[in-house]
Design an enzyme around this catalytic site. Sequence first.
Site, PDB file in Angstrom:
ATOM      1  N   HIS A 267       0.845  -1.201   0.035  1.00 33.25           N
ATOM      2  CA  HIS A 267      -0.320   0.505   0.101  1.00 33.25           C
ATOM      3  C   HIS A 267       1.086   1.483   0.099  1.00 33.25           C
ATOM      4  O   HIS A 267       1.676   0.962  -0.874  1.00 33.25           O
ATOM      5  CB  HIS A 267      -0.908  -0.349   1.000  1.00 33.25           C
ATOM      6  CG  HIS A 267      -2.535   1.023   1.650  1.00 33.25           C
ATOM      7  ND1 HIS A 267      -2.093   1.639   0.447  1.00 33.25           N
ATOM      8  CD2 HIS A 267      -3.275   1.131   2.069  1.00 33.25           C
ATOM      9  CE1 HIS A 267      -3.557   2.342   0.815  1.00 33.25           C
ATOM     10  NE2 HIS A 267      -4.042   2.124   1.752  1.00 33.25           N
ATOM     11  N   HIS A 306      -2.881  -2.609 -10.073  1.00 29.81           N
ATOM     12  CA  HIS A 306      -3.310  -2.195  -9.602  1.00 29.81           C
ATOM     13  C   HIS A 306      -4.408  -2.613  -9.497  1.00 29.81           C
ATOM     14  O   HIS A 306      -4.874  -3.764  -9.988  1.00 29.81           O
ATOM     15  CB  HIS A 306      -3.895  -0.822  -9.262  1.00 29.81           C
ATOM     16  CG  HIS A 306      -4.204   0.280  -8.816  1.00 29.81           C
ATOM     17  ND1 HIS A 306      -5.576   0.385  -8.215  1.00 29.81           N
ATOM     18  CD2 HIS A 306      -3.488   1.362  -7.912  1.00 29.81           C
ATOM     19  CE1 HIS A 306      -5.617   1.286  -7.315  1.00 29.81           C
ATOM     20  NE2 HIS A 306      -4.501   1.540  -6.622  1.00 29.81           N
ATOM     21  N   ASP A 362       2.723   5.023  -7.058  1.00 30.15           N
ATOM     22  CA  ASP A 362       4.169   5.400  -6.807  1.00 30.15           C
ATOM     23  C   ASP A 362       5.727   4.640  -8.145  1.00 30.15           C
ATOM     24  O   ASP A 362       6.151   5.048  -6.995  1.00 30.15           O
ATOM     25  CB  ASP A 362       4.204   3.921  -5.240  1.00 30.15           C
ATOM     26  CG  ASP A 362       3.044   4.346  -4.680  1.00 30.15           C
ATOM     27  OD1 ASP A 362       2.928   5.346  -4.125  1.00 30.15           O
ATOM     28  OD2 ASP A 362       2.681   3.411  -3.729  1.00 30.15           O
TER      29      ASP A 362
HETATM   30  N1  CMC Z   1       4.833  -6.981 -10.204  1.00 31.88           N
HETATM   31  C1  CMC Z   1       4.919  -8.828 -10.762  1.00 31.88           C
HETATM   32  N2  CMC Z   1       3.202  -9.473 -10.922  1.00 31.88           N
HETATM   33  C2  CMC Z   1       2.517  -8.475 -10.477  1.00 31.88           C
HETATM   34  C3  CMC Z   1       2.845  -7.191  -9.334  1.00 31.88           C
HETATM   35  C4  CMC Z   1       3.178  -6.841  -9.517  1.00 31.88           C
HETATM   36  N3  CMC Z   1       3.408  -5.662  -9.341  1.00 31.88           N
HETATM   37  N4  CMC Z   1       1.074  -7.292  -9.573  1.00 31.88           N
HETATM   38  C5  CMC Z   1       0.561  -7.950  -9.440  1.00 31.88           C
HETATM   39  N5  CMC Z   1       0.977  -9.035 -10.400  1.00 31.88           N
HETATM   40  C6  CMC Z   1       0.902 -10.016 -11.133  1.00 31.88           C
HETATM   41  C7  CMC Z   1       0.198 -11.352  -9.462  1.00 31.88           C
HETATM   42  O1  CMC Z   1       1.874 -12.634  -9.103  1.00 31.88           O
HETATM   43  C8  CMC Z   1      -1.273 -12.126  -9.837  1.00 31.88           C
HETATM   44  O2  CMC Z   1      -0.345 -12.883 -11.233  1.00 31.88           O
HETATM   45  P1  CMC Z   1      -1.421 -14.137 -11.161  1.00 31.88           P
HETATM   46  O3  CMC Z   1      -2.509 -14.088 -12.133  1.00 31.88           O
HETATM   47  O4  CMC Z   1      -0.103 -14.472 -12.724  1.00 31.88           O
HETATM   48  O5  CMC Z   1      -1.112 -15.648 -10.435  1.00 31.88           O
HETATM   49  C9  CMC Z   1      -1.735 -11.062 -11.303  1.00 31.88           C
HETATM   50  O6  CMC Z   1      -0.931 -10.062 -11.763  1.00 31.88           O
HETATM   51  C10 CMC Z   1      -2.967 -10.266 -10.150  1.00 31.88           C
HETATM   52  O7  CMC Z   1      -1.997  -9.750  -9.170  1.00 31.88           O
HETATM   53  P2  CMC Z   1      -3.303  -9.962  -7.802  1.00 31.88           P
HETATM   54  O8  CMC Z   1      -1.791 -10.104  -6.773  1.00 31.88           O
HETATM   55  O9  CMC Z   1      -4.065 -11.064  -7.765  1.00 31.88           O
HETATM   56  O10 CMC Z   1      -3.094  -8.872  -7.928  1.00 31.88           O
HETATM   57  P3  CMC Z   1      -4.251  -7.547  -6.550  1.00 31.88           P
HETATM   58  O11 CMC Z   1      -5.317  -6.723  -7.290  1.00 31.88           O
HETATM   59  O12 CMC Z   1      -4.509  -8.439  -5.350  1.00 31.88           O
HETATM   60  O13 CMC Z   1      -3.306  -7.153  -5.895  1.00 31.88           O
HETATM   61  C11 CMC Z   1      -1.476  -4.886  -6.321  1.00 31.88           C
HETATM   62  C12 CMC Z   1      -2.741  -5.535  -6.486  1.00 31.88           C
HETATM   63  C13 CMC Z   1      -1.458  -2.966  -6.330  1.00 31.88           C
HETATM   64  C14 CMC Z   1      -1.749  -5.238  -4.526  1.00 31.88           C
HETATM   65  C15 CMC Z   1      -0.651  -5.410  -6.679  1.00 31.88           C
HETATM   66  O14 CMC Z   1      -0.444  -5.474  -8.452  1.00 31.88           O
HETATM   67  C16 CMC Z   1       0.983  -5.253  -6.145  1.00 31.88           C
HETATM   68  O15 CMC Z   1       1.279  -5.831  -5.167  1.00 31.88           O
HETATM   69  N6  CMC Z   1       2.024  -4.337  -6.779  1.00 31.88           N
HETATM   70  C17 CMC Z   1       3.082  -4.017  -6.336  1.00 31.88           C
HETATM   71  C18 CMC Z   1       2.771  -3.230  -4.974  1.00 31.88           C
HETATM   72  C19 CMC Z   1       2.575  -1.597  -4.942  1.00 31.88           C
HETATM   73  O16 CMC Z   1       2.826  -1.001  -6.097  1.00 31.88           O
HETATM   74  N7  CMC Z   1       1.567  -1.304  -5.289  1.00 31.88           N
HETATM   75  C20 CMC Z   1       0.743   0.164  -4.960  1.00 31.88           C
HETATM   76  C21 CMC Z   1      -0.322   0.093  -5.385  1.00 31.88           C
HETATM   77  S1  CMC Z   1      -1.145   1.941  -5.199  1.00 31.88           S
HETATM   78  C22 CMC Z   1      -0.549   2.659  -3.931  1.00 31.88           C
HETATM   79  C23 CMC Z   1      -1.775   2.538  -3.334  1.00 31.88           C
HETATM   80  O17 CMC Z   1      -3.286   2.754  -3.470  1.00 31.88           O
HETATM   81  O18 CMC Z   1      -1.899   2.396  -1.883  1.00 31.88           O
END
Ligand code: CMC
Length: 428
Positions: A267, A306, A362
């Site tokens: 986050h 995201h 970010d």
């Molecule tokens: N790098 C590589 N793979 C990713 C990433 C990433 N940053 N984000 C998601 N994926 C992949 C994940 O491994 C999954 O793949 P598979 O379907 O093969 O298992 C797929 O994409 C879906 O991911 P998810 O974790 O189910 O997606 P989510 O909606 O639960 O997570 C997130 C959203 C923001 C937590 C995630 O994209 C992430 O961890 N990003 C990196 C951390 C980040 O930059 N966070 C800041 C968010 S914006 C600021 C805020 O609002 O807080």
Amino acid sequence: MADTLTVTDNRTGKQYEIPVTDRSIRATDLRQIKLTPDDAGLSTYDPAFMNTAACRSRITFIDGDKGILEYRGYPIEQLAEQSTYLETAYLILFGELPTAPQLETWTREITLHTMLHENIKKLMDGFQYDAHPMGVFLSTVGACSTLYKDSKQIFDAELRQKQIHRLIAKVPTIAAYAYRHSIGRPYVLPDNQLSFTGNFLNMLFRMTELKYDVNPVLERALDVLFILHADHEQNCSTSAMRAIGSSHVDPYSAMAGATAALYGPLHGGANEAVLRMLNEIGTVQQVPGFIKRVKAGEGRLMGFGHRVYKSYDPRAKIIKQTADSVFEVTGRNPLLDIALELERIALEDDYFVSRKLYPNVDFYSGLIYQAMGFPVTMFPVLFAIPRTSGWIAQWEEMLLDPEQKIARPKQLYVGATRRDYLPLSKRA
Ligand code: CMC
């Protein structure tokens, strides 16, 4: 005819008409679907709230597919270009842009509340010299509840208003003091002649000079970043604010919890993680190897992806423009080339494209903060300052919403069934 969803229960052959309002059904309407009269009824299972609305809100609108973000109906692009953070905070909290006299009163109220009580300063002094500023920040915000006892009266509109002024006004001071503490420098008192962000920069960076010269480009850039971070509807920390607040605790305690949620690397800790990642990659030549490791599941490309935005994050676009103006003043951040190369490769790569992973807010904010002289540990704190307005607006909306009660999700129990206690001597 009202919209309904017809549900046929194949187990009993019975049919149910479930009302559909705002493209949603009420999960409690499913309770009537029972196998036997004493059955608790059907419920929904939605870990991580992937498809469950927990409130009605009038504050922030997001269309993740189209990359739209609006506060109270105003597009983020227009606010970032024409508004200030304080004006935007007013809009988020009160629902309308202020008139000139309203803005003047609001600014005066905030300015009057920027000082910290000496006891709070003493408390901050007690932290280890190298304590993470976000840990200091969240503890101090929570500790304010012990000082402002009137904050317990959450249903008194006037007192609520007072806490709102205090919170918006004091968070930059707490943040600046947390930073000064972490570098062993004396605290700088707020200067009420300066703007909200100008005063913050003054409290962070002023040394022995009589008057701190705020660079107007950096002051405006920080203000824009604050506008972009002010609210983002029901994200992890805002949901924490609402859930904790639903127990009717005071707003300082609830906000300490929200801040803790923001601290996490998925986050608000993400921009700190982005900088660490860029430093670890080290050179542009290492970028393809890093991408390969991410694709192999050995880590995430921080600052990408995201939960809501699946085309692009509109905040990321604005931040990229802001970065250009900041780098003109500070010089180019050497990590920018690595970031640009990461973005270029990721946006062409099927792994990221097929998962709709785009740069989020970010990805570039950390580079700007670093160029402005902030250490990485301050990044989540810089997120928490403007998000305070969003948190308290959402908290107040929750409190005044007659449909809300104490937050209490259900669980599906999948543990052991009833069994008898075995004395220690009889256990294998
Ligand atoms: N790098 C590589 N793979 C990713 C990433 C990433 N940053 N984000 C998601 N994926 C992949 C994940 O491994 C999954 O793949 P598979 O379907 O093969 O298992 C797929 O994409 C879906 O991911 P998810 O974790 O189910 O997606 P989510 O909606 O639960 O997570 C997130 C959203 C923001 C937590 C995630 O994209 C992430 O961890 N990003 C990196 C951390 C980040 O930059 N966070 C800041 C968010 S914006 C600021 C805020 O609002 O807080």
